[in-house]
Write an enzyme that holds these catalytic residues in place. Structure first.
Site, PDB file in Angstrom:
ATOM      1  N   GLU A 261       2.400  -4.414   1.567  1.00 44.98           N
ATOM      2  CA  GLU A 261       3.016  -2.970   1.683  1.00 44.98           C
ATOM      3  C   GLU A 261       2.967  -2.046   0.649  1.00 44.98           C
ATOM      4  O   GLU A 261       3.341  -2.231  -0.602  1.00 44.98           O
ATOM      5  CB  GLU A 261       4.711  -3.216   2.221  1.00 44.98           C
ATOM      6  CG  GLU A 261       5.105  -1.831   2.589  1.00 44.98           C
ATOM      7  CD  GLU A 261       6.598  -2.189   2.965  1.00 44.98           C
ATOM      8  OE1 GLU A 261       7.116  -0.930   3.266  1.00 44.98           O
ATOM      9  OE2 GLU A 261       7.202  -3.065   2.551  1.00 44.98           O
ATOM     10  N   LYS A 320       3.802   2.355  10.534  1.00 47.47           N
ATOM     11  CA  LYS A 320       5.087   1.736  10.753  1.00 47.47           C
ATOM     12  C   LYS A 320       5.980   2.525  11.881  1.00 47.47           C
ATOM     13  O   LYS A 320       6.224   3.738  11.708  1.00 47.47           O
ATOM     14  CB  LYS A 320       5.765   1.511   9.681  1.00 47.47           C
ATOM     15  CG  LYS A 320       7.001   0.690   9.689  1.00 47.47           C
ATOM     16  CD  LYS A 320       7.895   0.520   8.251  1.00 47.47           C
ATOM     17  CE  LYS A 320       9.131  -0.306   8.186  1.00 47.47           C
ATOM     18  NZ  LYS A 320       9.716  -0.416   6.974  1.00 47.47           N
ATOM     19  N   CYS A 371       7.060  -4.908   6.705  1.00 46.29           N
ATOM     20  CA  CYS A 371       8.486  -4.969   6.242  1.00 46.29           C
ATOM     21  C   CYS A 371       9.528  -5.439   7.237  1.00 46.29           C
ATOM     22  O   CYS A 371       9.433  -6.269   7.997  1.00 46.29           O
ATOM     23  CB  CYS A 371       8.863  -3.994   5.260  1.00 46.29           C
ATOM     24  SG  CYS A 371      10.317  -4.290   4.307  1.00 46.29           S
TER      25      CYS A 371
END
Length: 499
Positions: A261, A320, A371
């Protein structure tokens, strides 16, 4: 039993709950912790005592389970004072969750203490776990089912998701609590019988839910171990990119090379032409596909995204979708103003993506998550059944050498098990891992080490019941269980004698 002793027991039971999760890995502890809590609730003289038990239990549960929030804010946010205030506030808020579950179960089972511990409290516990998975953007950390990832109860995950093992533990804890209330009776047969039912049923469920859809892919996950306090310094950009490029070139020949990430310490378009696209062309000539995590400025001018890029002359992007409150955006920023600046909240907000379309890389479909997203099982289903491999990139440097990176890995394993898909987990500081379709770790790195994790992953296709049903059977079943428990005595059903 003295009041202070029972209050202390509730607190200790909460601490026991937290021991079930990584890195402590004591799966028996949540069973015992919940059994103690349920028995205390059944014996409590009133709702006030039940609320006190639930709250103290929650303080122990969250205090040991998510103490690492302090590290994130103290080291990388607003400092020790802000960390102490924010962590204590969040733990105090979390402690309300088990309190609400107990009050709900007590109310539903008020007609019979036996029905309360055997049905009402277990169903209330799981219903509240499901509710908190989406209420106010959701929080799934420390759901009980994660503690059972390495036990026979894990076979329920492909059928009912993480809440399948949660329900099994809650029901067995209820049976154990029933025995606690009258230990000199033959009631111990009930929790033993419940455990036997779950284990025998599990034998039927222990089957392959997916099939290989291609030859194994050789993969390389690059763990750069870039310190969080250096990552975004402009003078460090060339060194960080150079580090990743060096590792990438050494891994040429692997089918898939993955950076974690925001491994790219700049907006993607700022470094794509001079750094990433030439590297991807060289990788392609060597038979490798390159996937990187990077902040991405949307070409349409729709803001900044936390993204994943399959780098090529025609790059593919994943943005995301589930952002971290106060970490990647501030809820009600216009209303709150700078109220949250003291804890180190971001000065600007990321935008949330909307598409879960898998990336087409190395001849296969890869379902991406970033994440925190990997903690939401139902949301990862949006890219399935098309995805043959799951990919999670993360940066857990915020958590230091605490329990959090290990808890995060435990949740990623559950997603692989629920969907019968292998998972590749690439992180900046660890723990990076290659996880098979049964949730078992095939290879992993340590914490805070610079390394390249090499191995292979087998793409899979097919579907689990959970992929088709999501969380709805658990949600509906828990609510029905509460209704039936609440109406059982009034309808004259006396299967069990009260204490």
């Amino acid at each position: 039993m003295p009041v202070l002793l029972t209050l202390a027991m509730a607190l200790v039971a909460g601490l026991l709950m937290a021991l079930g999760f990584a890195p402590y890995n004591q799966p028996w502890a949540p069973l015992l912790g919940l059994a103690v809590l349920f028995s205390l609730t059944a014996m409590a003289p009133g709702k006030g005592r039940v609320a006190a038990y639930g709250y103290l239990f929650g303080l122990g549960y969250a205090g040991l389970g998510v103490y690492w929030i302090y590290i994130s804010i103290a080291d990388f946010g607003g400092g020790p004072l802000a960390a102490a205030l924010a962590t204590s506030t969040l733990i105090a808020a979390f402690a309300l969750i088990p309190m609400v579950a107990l009050l709900l179960g007590r109310f539903a089972g008020r007609q019979s203490s036996s029905i309360m511990v055997l049905a009402a409290l277990p169903f209330a516990w799981v219903a509240i776990e499901w509710l908190r998975s989406w209420f106010l953007t959701g929080a799934t950390w420390l759901s009980v089912g994660y503690s059972q990832i390495d036990t026979p109860l894990s076979v329920w995950a492909p059928v009912l998701g993480v809440y399948g093992p949660s329900l099994a533990i809650a029901l067995m804890a209820g049976g154990l609590a029933w025995w606690f209330l009258k230990p000199l009776s033959l009631r111990f047969i009930w929790p033993v019988a419940l455990a036997a039912v779950f284990l025998v049923t599990g034998v039927v469920l222990d089957r392959p839910w997916s099939q290989p859809s291609g030859a194994p892919l050789q993969v390389a996950l690059i763990q750069g171990n870039v310190p969080q306090d250096q990552k975004w310094r402009p003078e460090q950009r060339a060194d960080i990119l150079g580090r990743y490029m060096q590792h990438t070139r050494a891994a040429f020949g692997h089918d898939l090379i993955i950076w974690p990430e925001t491994a790219v310490p700049a907006i993607y378009h700022q470094v794509a032409e001079d750094w990433l696209e030439p590297l991807a062309r060289d990788a392609s000539q060597a038979g490798s596909a390159l996937v990187v995590g990077a902040p991405i400025a949307d070409p349409a001018g729709d803001g900044l995204f936390n993204g994943i890029v399959a780098v090529s002359d025609s790059p593919q992007f994943y943005y995301k979708r589930h952002l971290v409150p106060f970490g990647e955006y501030v809820p009600l920023r216009d209303f709150a103003g700078g109220l949250f600046d003291f804890i180190g909240a971001p000065l600007g907000d990321f935008n949330a993506g909307t598409s879960a379309t898998p990336l087409s890389v190395a001849g296969h479909q890869i379902g991406a998550s970033i994440c925190y997203e990997v903690t939401f099982g139902a949301e990862l289903l949006d890219g399935l059944p098309d995805a043959e491999i799951l990919l999670n990139v993360s940066n857990d440097a915020w958590f230091g050498e605490s329990a959090a990176p290990w808890q995060h890995l435990q949740m990623a394993r559950m997603r692989a098990l629920e969907t019968a898909r292998p998972m590749l987990r690439a992180t900046n500081t660890g723990v990076s891992a290659i996880i098979d379709q049964q949730g078992q770790i095939q290879a992993q790195t340590g914490l805070f080490e610079e390394s390249v994790l090499q191995g292979q992953v087998v793409p899979h296709t097919g579907g689990t019941p959970y992929m088709r049903w999501s969380d709805w059977p658990i949600a509906i079943g828990s609510l029905l269980g509460l209704l039936i428990a609440g109406s059982g005595r009034r309808r004259g059903y006396r299967l069990f004698h009260d204490v």
